[in-house]
Design an enzyme around this catalytic site. Structure first.
Site: not given
Length: 250
Positions: A87, A154, A158, A189, A191
């Site tokens: 995660n 990033y 991914k 999300v 965060t």
């Protein structure tokens, strides 16, 4: 007993996942830069057990070796299931590639791709003879498929995570009792990363307005809601059928 190994468990989605998965007969082994002093009591209140390791995946290249050694010391017959959840994630500095230094690039690739690959390899080796079910869940992102200006490292990491998952799924699928592996996008999300993105200079991040709008319109999932959906996906009987998935389409 069920074993769950979870990286990035001290905040945000990772912390919510730890609490979502905590239950009787579950041992959580968490890897995070800064273990959460409050987490053991919360896990215990849910009937689970927890062991926390302080590891910075951006710099500690010995994490996979430590995990493999720990797993080899376990009695495989004790565990009805073993699950590795990669995660931990790092966005890094936001901006054009030419303005990103090599150390920052390396850190993003190490946390988002190198560490999950190394930890997965260690997990698969050490648990190969265990009789219980084995699963690997990689937390991916829509950025694996959608190029976003300012996120070169990033997005690339991914996308690599997804394709690495496809390869390992084929390898494990050819074994008599291979592990099931999925790279899962959790949706957008709310965060700390989202907070940082909304505060980023728009000249460095052309898509900033879109992320501000998602927040203003309440279209960001809470970590708790996202964790609940991920846990449901993890428990599906067809987990692993598709090695790359999006929780919003599940």
């Amino acid at each position: 007993m069920h074993l769950v190994i979870l990286t990035g468990a001290s905040r945000g989605l990772g912390r919510a996942l730890a609490l979502q998965l905590a239950a009787k007969s579950v041992l959580l082994l968490t890897l995070a830069r800064r273990p959460d002093a409050a987490l053991p009591a919360e896990v215990s209140a849910r009937g689970g057990d927890i062991e926390q390791w302080a590891l910075d995946l951006a710099h500690d290249t010995g994490a996979a070796a430590r995990l493999e050694a720990w797993l080899h010391r376990q009695d495989g017959d004790r565990w009805q299931s073993a699950t590795l959840i990669n995660n931990a994630g790092l966005l890094g500095s936001v901006g054009p590639l030419e303005r990103t230094d090599s150390d920052a690039l390396a850190a993003v690739l190490r946390v988002n791709l190198e560490a999950p690959m190394a930890l997965t390899a260690a997990f698969l080796r050490a648990t190969a003879a265990w009789p219980g079910d084995r699963k690997v869940l990689n937390i991916s992102s829509g950025a694996a498929h959608n190029p976003i200006a300012g996120w070169a490292a990033y997005c690339a990491s991914k996308a690599g995570l997804d394709h690495f998952c496809r390869v390992v799924a084929r390898e494990q699928g050819a074994l008599p009792k291979g592990a099931k592996i999925v790279s899962l996008a959790p949706g957008v999300v709310e965060t700390g990363m989202q907070v940082a993105l909304r505060a980023t200079d728009g000249s460095l991040f052309p898509d900033r307005a879109r992320f501000v709008e998602l927040h203003e319109k309440g279209q960001l999932a809470s970590p708790e809601a996202a964790a609940a959906r991920i846990a449901t996906f993890l428990a599906r009987p067809d987990f692993g059928t598709q090695p790359v998935a999006d929780v919003r389409n599940a």
